[in-house]
Motif scaffolding. Sequence first.
Motif, PDB file in Angstrom:
ATOM      1  N   LEU A  83       0.894  -1.108   0.240  1.00  0.00           N
ATOM      2  CA  LEU A  83      -0.063   0.062  -0.158  1.00  0.00           C
ATOM      3  C   LEU A  83       1.281   1.192   0.004  1.00  0.00           C
ATOM      4  O   LEU A  83       1.758   1.640   0.261  1.00  0.00           O
ATOM      5  N   THR A  84       0.451   2.446  -0.605  1.00  0.00           N
ATOM      6  CA  THR A  84       1.087   3.605  -0.742  1.00  0.00           C
ATOM      7  C   THR A  84       0.475   4.958  -0.259  1.00  0.00           C
ATOM      8  O   THR A  84      -0.390   5.319  -0.513  1.00  0.00           O
ATOM      9  N   GLY A  85       0.795   5.780  -0.193  1.00  0.00           N
ATOM     10  CA  GLY A  85      -0.106   7.097  -0.257  1.00  0.00           C
ATOM     11  C   GLY A  85       0.026   7.567   1.115  1.00  0.00           C
ATOM     12  O   GLY A  85       0.389   6.872   2.346  1.00  0.00           O
ATOM     13  N   PRO A  86      -1.101   8.817   1.585  1.00  0.00           N
ATOM     14  CA  PRO A  86      -1.282   9.277   2.926  1.00  0.00           C
ATOM     15  C   PRO A  86      -1.887   8.367   3.639  1.00  0.00           C
ATOM     16  O   PRO A  86      -2.028   8.582   5.098  1.00  0.00           O
ATOM     17  N   ASP A  87      -3.233   8.067   3.487  1.00  0.00           N
ATOM     18  CA  ASP A  87      -3.628   6.836   4.217  1.00  0.00           C
ATOM     19  C   ASP A  87      -3.526   5.744   3.672  1.00  0.00           C
ATOM     20  O   ASP A  87      -4.004   4.681   4.337  1.00  0.00           O
ATOM     21  N   SER A  88      -2.025   5.111   3.544  1.00  0.00           N
ATOM     22  CA  SER A  88      -1.675   4.014   3.790  1.00  0.00           C
ATOM     23  C   SER A  88      -1.656   2.728   5.247  1.00  0.00           C
ATOM     24  O   SER A  88      -2.378   2.148   5.145  1.00  0.00           O
ATOM     25  N   LEU A  89      -1.540   3.622   6.345  1.00  0.00           N
ATOM     26  CA  LEU A  89      -1.574   3.261   7.736  1.00  0.00           C
ATOM     27  C   LEU A  89      -3.139   2.931   7.833  1.00  0.00           C
ATOM     28  O   LEU A  89      -3.075   1.948   8.521  1.00  0.00           O
ATOM     29  N   ARG A  90      -4.205   3.767   7.705  1.00  0.00           N
ATOM     30  CA  ARG A  90      -5.367   3.642   8.033  1.00  0.00           C
ATOM     31  C   ARG A  90      -6.332   2.410   7.207  1.00  0.00           C
ATOM     32  O   ARG A  90      -6.288   2.236   7.337  1.00  0.00           O
ATOM     33  N   GLU A  91      -4.706   2.279   5.864  1.00  0.00           N
ATOM     34  CA  GLU A  91      -5.949   1.064   4.814  1.00  0.00           C
ATOM     35  C   GLU A  91      -5.540  -0.057   5.107  1.00  0.00           C
ATOM     36  O   GLU A  91      -6.384  -0.793   5.782  1.00  0.00           O
ATOM     37  N   ALA A  92      -4.014  -0.060   5.798  1.00  0.00           N
ATOM     38  CA  ALA A  92      -3.177  -1.370   6.916  1.00  0.00           C
ATOM     39  C   ALA A  92      -4.000  -1.651   7.205  1.00  0.00           C
ATOM     40  O   ALA A  92      -4.446  -2.917   7.161  1.00  0.00           O
TER      41      ALA A  92
END
Length: 398
Positions: A83-92
């Motif tokens: 995953l990548t981008g500013p929302d990647s932590l939330r998506e993970a």
Amino acid sequence: MKDSRQDVIRLALMGATGSVGSSVLDVCRRFPERFQVEVLAAHSNDSALLPLVYEFRPALVALYDEKAAGRICPDLPADVHLLTGPDSLREALGQVPLDHVVFATSGTEAIPALLDALDASLDVSLANKESLVVAGQWVMPHIRHPHQLRPLDSEHSALWQCLRGESLSSITKVWLTASGGPFLDFTPEEMKRVTPADALSHPVWSMGAKVTVDSATLMNKGIEIIEAMRLFSLPLAQVDAVIQRKSLVHGFVAFVDGAVKALVSQPDMRLSAAAALAFPERLLLEESLALPDPWLWNLSFEKLDGSRFPCFRLAREAALGGGGAPIVLVGADEVAVAAFLNGLITFTAIGDVVEATLSSLGGETPSTLEDALDLLDRSRQYARSFVCGSRAERRYLL
Ligand SMILES: NC(=O)C1=CN([C@@H]2O[C@H](COP(=O)(O)OP(=O)(O)OC[C@H]3O[C@@H](n4cnc5c(N)ncnc54)[C@H](OP(=O)(O)O)[C@@H]3O)[C@@H](O)[C@H]2O)C=CC1
Ligand SMILES: CC(=O)[C@@H](O)[C@H](O)COP(=O)(O)O
Ligand SMILES: [Mn+2]
């Protein structure tokens, strides 16, 4: 929260390539039967992340920076999702079954993911100080069960461990210890001439650059006082700091009956990490982490002379002022420390940048998290323009 039928704690580690991240991974490395690293996340250091992927075999990797994600992608094992981008932590957090999330990121980008992890009732170990100082008022109400939020910052871990089985209402005062940093005995004139290399040479701890410079200005201790106020719901009058040069005592709690509990251990972040990850159990990491016999400790404490460290004074004033002042402090300090490390301003100018930004924006009181994050951004912008203006006037140049 861990399902009691499971043996293995499934972990996400945000900030895997950093100093705290490596301490957390060393605990996981020693206890593979207890911890399965399911998510490894970093900002942009793909070359440090890749070997960790092959060692820990997570299900998912997150890189904030898209170019870094592009670089790592072809080298990842086929079964590892990226995953990548500013929302990647939330998506993970939404894509892999997890029991525990460790926030070992620097900065404030992980605040939304921290809220998600708490809302999902996952256990959370928190090293990141900035998120509580900026957003503690909005983070703490998201805690769903006792000991869900476990401090990793060494002093706060110490207080948390001293408070096990105690009631917050029986505290009279908590003390954080401070090493004093590399310039504790410097005169004001000597302090004006210190270089980034001097400031990055911490007497005890090996840490990321930002927190190391904060230790040298004593801003770290000021920020930690606010962090403790947020974590343990205490007013400034009940949180103090004392110099303990060896960082063998990490913190102590004084109770209403006159008893004082302290936590004494080697200065090693793996101990805080293990205490949080394995709670309520304790893990034997390695024999060398045991302390020698007590007569060899030679413990001594000194009064912290805040007047010699403007950043410590500013942080205490921000804590007392409340409202948005701690947020402005964090934003301005982030910019000032980066400017110092990049050779744009002197060490002593860090406090000047923070003071000017607080004078301009510290009186605001955000009422929502969105307003708080907006104030944080404006504080960074103000601090940047103050640095640029100062350079144009040839003030504060190295
Ligand atoms: N170091 C220590 O001993 C202690 C640190 N702390 C606190 O813990 C936090 C981390 O400190 P430290 O380990 O020293 O810092 P480092 O600079 O060593 O590491 C920071 C880590 O965070 C990652 N990161 C930064 N931003 C993002 C983002 N937006 N998304 C994902 N990952 C991100 C970095 O990735 P990349 O490498 O790709 O840039 C790196 O892995 C700080 O808040 C610090 O104050 C608290 C107590 C002790
Ligand atoms: C390891 C840790 O918790 C750091 O935050 C530490 O506190 C820094 O040392 P100082 O006591 O010098 O700020
Ligand atoms: Mn600390």
